[in-house]
Design a protein around this motif. Sequence first.
Motif, PDB file in Angstrom:
ATOM      1  N   GLU A  18      15.177  -4.848  25.557  1.00 10.11           N
ATOM      2  CA  GLU A  18      16.594  -4.571  25.753  1.00 10.11           C
ATOM      3  C   GLU A  18      17.481  -5.350  24.783  1.00 10.11           C
ATOM      4  O   GLU A  18      18.551  -4.870  24.392  1.00 10.11           O
ATOM      5  CB  GLU A  18      16.996  -4.890  27.196  1.00 10.11           C
ATOM      6  CG  GLU A  18      16.376  -3.950  28.226  1.00 10.11           C
ATOM      7  CD  GLU A  18      16.796  -4.299  29.646  1.00 10.11           C
ATOM      8  OE1 GLU A  18      17.868  -4.922  29.810  1.00 10.11           O
ATOM      9  OE2 GLU A  18      16.053  -3.941  30.592  1.00 10.11           O
ATOM     10  N   VAL A  19      17.053  -6.548  24.408  1.00 12.11           N
ATOM     11  CA  VAL A  19      17.894  -7.372  23.523  1.00 12.11           C
ATOM     12  C   VAL A  19      17.346  -7.412  22.106  1.00 12.11           C
ATOM     13  O   VAL A  19      17.858  -8.154  21.265  1.00 12.11           O
ATOM     14  CB  VAL A  19      18.027  -8.809  24.074  1.00 12.11           C
ATOM     15  CG1 VAL A  19      18.704  -8.798  25.429  1.00 12.11           C
ATOM     16  CG2 VAL A  19      16.664  -9.494  24.169  1.00 12.11           C
ATOM     17  N   ASP A  20      16.291  -6.609  21.865  1.00 10.78           N
ATOM     18  CA  ASP A  20      15.682  -6.556  20.533  1.00 10.78           C
ATOM     19  C   ASP A  20      15.331  -7.955  20.039  1.00 10.78           C
ATOM     20  O   ASP A  20      15.711  -8.377  18.949  1.00 10.78           O
ATOM     21  CB  ASP A  20      16.614  -5.866  19.533  1.00 10.78           C
ATOM     22  CG  ASP A  20      15.897  -5.517  18.213  1.00 10.78           C
ATOM     23  OD1 ASP A  20      14.656  -5.380  18.245  1.00 10.78           O
ATOM     24  OD2 ASP A  20      16.579  -5.407  17.192  1.00 10.78           O
ATOM     25  N   SER A  21      14.612  -8.676  20.897  1.00  4.69           N
ATOM     26  CA  SER A  21      14.225 -10.043  20.574  1.00  4.69           C
ATOM     27  C   SER A  21      12.716 -10.167  20.668  1.00  4.69           C
ATOM     28  O   SER A  21      12.014  -9.233  21.058  1.00  4.69           O
ATOM     29  CB  SER A  21      14.906 -11.033  21.526  1.00  4.69           C
ATOM     30  OG  SER A  21      14.742 -12.355  21.093  1.00  4.69           O
ATOM     31  N   SER A  22      12.202 -11.326  20.304  1.00  4.81           N
ATOM     32  CA  SER A  22      10.758 -11.547  20.293  1.00  4.81           C
ATOM     33  C   SER A  22      10.411 -12.765  21.139  1.00  4.81           C
ATOM     34  O   SER A  22      10.771 -13.887  20.790  1.00  4.81           O
ATOM     35  CB  SER A  22      10.263 -11.756  18.853  1.00  4.81           C
ATOM     36  OG  SER A  22       8.889 -12.080  18.836  1.00  4.81           O
ATOM     37  N   PHE A  23       9.741 -12.532  22.269  1.00  2.16           N
ATOM     38  CA  PHE A  23       9.235 -13.602  23.106  1.00  2.16           C
ATOM     39  C   PHE A  23       7.713 -13.610  22.977  1.00  2.16           C
ATOM     40  O   PHE A  23       7.059 -12.635  23.329  1.00  2.16           O
ATOM     41  CB  PHE A  23       9.596 -13.391  24.574  1.00  2.16           C
ATOM     42  CG  PHE A  23      11.064 -13.180  24.833  1.00  2.16           C
ATOM     43  CD1 PHE A  23      12.023 -13.809  24.061  1.00  2.16           C
ATOM     44  CD2 PHE A  23      11.481 -12.355  25.864  1.00  2.16           C
ATOM     45  CE1 PHE A  23      13.377 -13.622  24.303  1.00  2.16           C
ATOM     46  CE2 PHE A  23      12.820 -12.154  26.122  1.00  2.16           C
ATOM     47  CZ  PHE A  23      13.772 -12.784  25.333  1.00  2.16           C
ATOM     48  N   GLU A  24       7.171 -14.688  22.479  1.00  2.84           N
ATOM     49  CA  GLU A  24       5.716 -14.783  22.323  1.00  2.84           C
ATOM     50  C   GLU A  24       5.150 -15.648  23.442  1.00  2.84           C
ATOM     51  O   GLU A  24       5.391 -16.849  23.493  1.00  2.84           O
ATOM     52  CB  GLU A  24       5.356 -15.382  20.960  1.00  2.84           C
ATOM     53  CG  GLU A  24       3.851 -15.465  20.735  1.00  2.84           C
ATOM     54  CD  GLU A  24       3.488 -16.165  19.431  1.00  2.84           C
ATOM     55  OE1 GLU A  24       2.282 -16.327  19.172  1.00  2.84           O
ATOM     56  OE2 GLU A  24       4.409 -16.570  18.691  1.00  2.84           O
ATOM     57  N   ILE A  25       4.400 -15.019  24.338  1.00  2.00           N
ATOM     58  CA  ILE A  25       3.769 -15.769  25.421  1.00  2.00           C
ATOM     59  C   ILE A  25       2.494 -16.393  24.878  1.00  2.00           C
ATOM     60  O   ILE A  25       1.583 -15.691  24.439  1.00  2.00           O
ATOM     61  CB  ILE A  25       3.467 -14.846  26.615  1.00  2.00           C
ATOM     62  CG1 ILE A  25       4.775 -14.279  27.190  1.00  2.00           C
ATOM     63  CG2 ILE A  25       2.697 -15.610  27.698  1.00  2.00           C
ATOM     64  CD1 ILE A  25       4.586 -13.263  28.295  1.00  2.00           C
ATOM     65  N   ILE A  26       2.437 -17.732  24.888  1.00  2.00           N
ATOM     66  CA  ILE A  26       1.281 -18.430  24.310  1.00  2.00           C
ATOM     67  C   ILE A  26       0.246 -18.786  25.373  1.00  2.00           C
ATOM     68  O   ILE A  26      -0.750 -19.437  25.083  1.00  2.00           O
ATOM     69  CB  ILE A  26       1.712 -19.688  23.535  1.00  2.00           C
ATOM     70  CG1 ILE A  26       2.394 -20.710  24.464  1.00  2.00           C
ATOM     71  CG2 ILE A  26       2.638 -19.311  22.377  1.00  2.00           C
ATOM     72  CD1 ILE A  26       2.664 -22.050  23.803  1.00  2.00           C
ATOM     73  N   THR A  27       0.488 -18.344  26.596  1.00  2.14           N
ATOM     74  CA  THR A  27      -0.501 -18.461  27.663  1.00  2.14           C
ATOM     75  C   THR A  27      -1.426 -17.249  27.581  1.00  2.14           C
ATOM     76  O   THR A  27      -0.958 -16.143  27.311  1.00  2.14           O
ATOM     77  CB  THR A  27       0.199 -18.489  29.026  1.00  2.14           C
ATOM     78  OG1 THR A  27       1.193 -19.518  29.016  1.00  2.14           O
ATOM     79  CG2 THR A  27      -0.788 -18.745  30.153  1.00  2.14           C
ATOM     80  N   PRO A  28      -2.735 -17.419  27.790  1.00  5.75           N
ATOM     81  CA  PRO A  28      -3.640 -16.271  27.723  1.00  5.75           C
ATOM     82  C   PRO A  28      -3.193 -15.131  28.633  1.00  5.75           C
ATOM     83  O   PRO A  28      -2.699 -15.357  29.743  1.00  5.75           O
ATOM     84  CB  PRO A  28      -4.982 -16.851  28.171  1.00  5.75           C
ATOM     85  CG  PRO A  28      -4.901 -18.302  27.821  1.00  5.75           C
ATOM     86  CD  PRO A  28      -3.465 -18.681  28.033  1.00  5.75           C
TER      87      PRO A  28
END
Length: 427
Positions: free
Chosen positions: A348-358
């Motif tokens: 929705e916000v055209d952003s990048s969230f990288e989850i570093i948890t498996p």
Amino acid sequence: MIQFQNTLAFARELDQQDELSKYRNEFHFPKVNGKDVIYFTGNSLGLQPKSAQKFVDDIMKDWKELAVEGHFYAEKPWWDYHERFAKPLSKIVGALPEEVTVMNTLTVNLHLLMVSFYRPTEKRFKIICEEKAFPSDQYMLASQVRFHGLDPKEVLVEVKKRDGENYWRTEDVLKTIEETGDELALVLMGGVNYYNGQVFDMETITKAAKDIGANVGWDLAHGAGNIELKLHDWDVDFAAWCSYKYMNSGPGNVSGVFINQKHLNKKDIPRFEGWWGHDKERRFLMEPEFIPMANAEAWHLSNAAVIAMAPYLASLEMFDEIGMEKLIAKRNLITSYLEFVLGEIAKEVDSSFEIITPSNPKERACQLSVFLHGEGRALFDYLMESGVITDWREPNVIRLAPVPLYCSFEDMYNFGQLLKAGIQKKN
């Protein structure tokens, strides 16, 4: 397979179906702007159970009215207060009751356990740990090595993550164990990494280390009360954990300890000893020779800190009532829903969230660590001011722990909306 929806109605529907939702009312929530916060930091300090106050007040009343006689005549006599923890904790960590006790604090207990289980020889002296373990563990390990007159640089073997990857591979841990070979004295790692939330394959790692003759211990600060544990069946030698994270015992509170049955009831095991580890039936005879308790209590030094233990006992009543199986089931669902919400907001916000948890549920528990690419500390500050209590780790990671005992699915939805608003405000 549930088809998630990022809507308030869907989140509320999940809460209505959640048989653990009633336990949310058993905790005190801080408030921001007059509203209960969305609390994501149970991996640092759990919320206060409402029942904890009475448990503490009972001891204060007994102290007031009985003074020293409270050791024997209080409703819960102080001299054996710690014994009440063995049975409920044994269910949580997968142990026999005699293998479990509570005493001291976490790093103190790890030091005491290393006295018994790190016995370096000229040939077998190395310790395997994970790269960038929690600082307290790093300090503890290095100081223990120096205590034995050895050089931490020559003794400590760190298992590293591969370049460009955010979590450890089990095969790399096993390869390190194999390469260290008969020089390996001890494997001591965090069962759940504090930074990325990864759950290590403790069963497989323990077996590999035991097969080459090493001792194995686990720091379960982020594991106890959070993940399925079978310490006895896995043949772990020892473990310790704090109680103030997922088990809600209060800041800096007492630590739990596991010592495998095969090491119990031995007089000749290397161990620092004190009065409360002496045979309970003979303790007040004031004998000069130490006779160890036949269970994990042999590692006790002093009498129980009962005022500190009281909130822990209050919290354990809920764990015993619910059982880990139900907690883990909700943990998996609510963590997956949070992951879904993050993904939807990113679109929705055209952003990048990288989850570093498996992403594999078997390799994670009640935590998602998220790189907020392109976002800075200002977003974290906005969330905190808006009533989202979360945790910031440099350079731009927030740790989110949706604890199943008191977090709701509606919390997850509302967090997503606040996260979106914070990003849109900045832009």
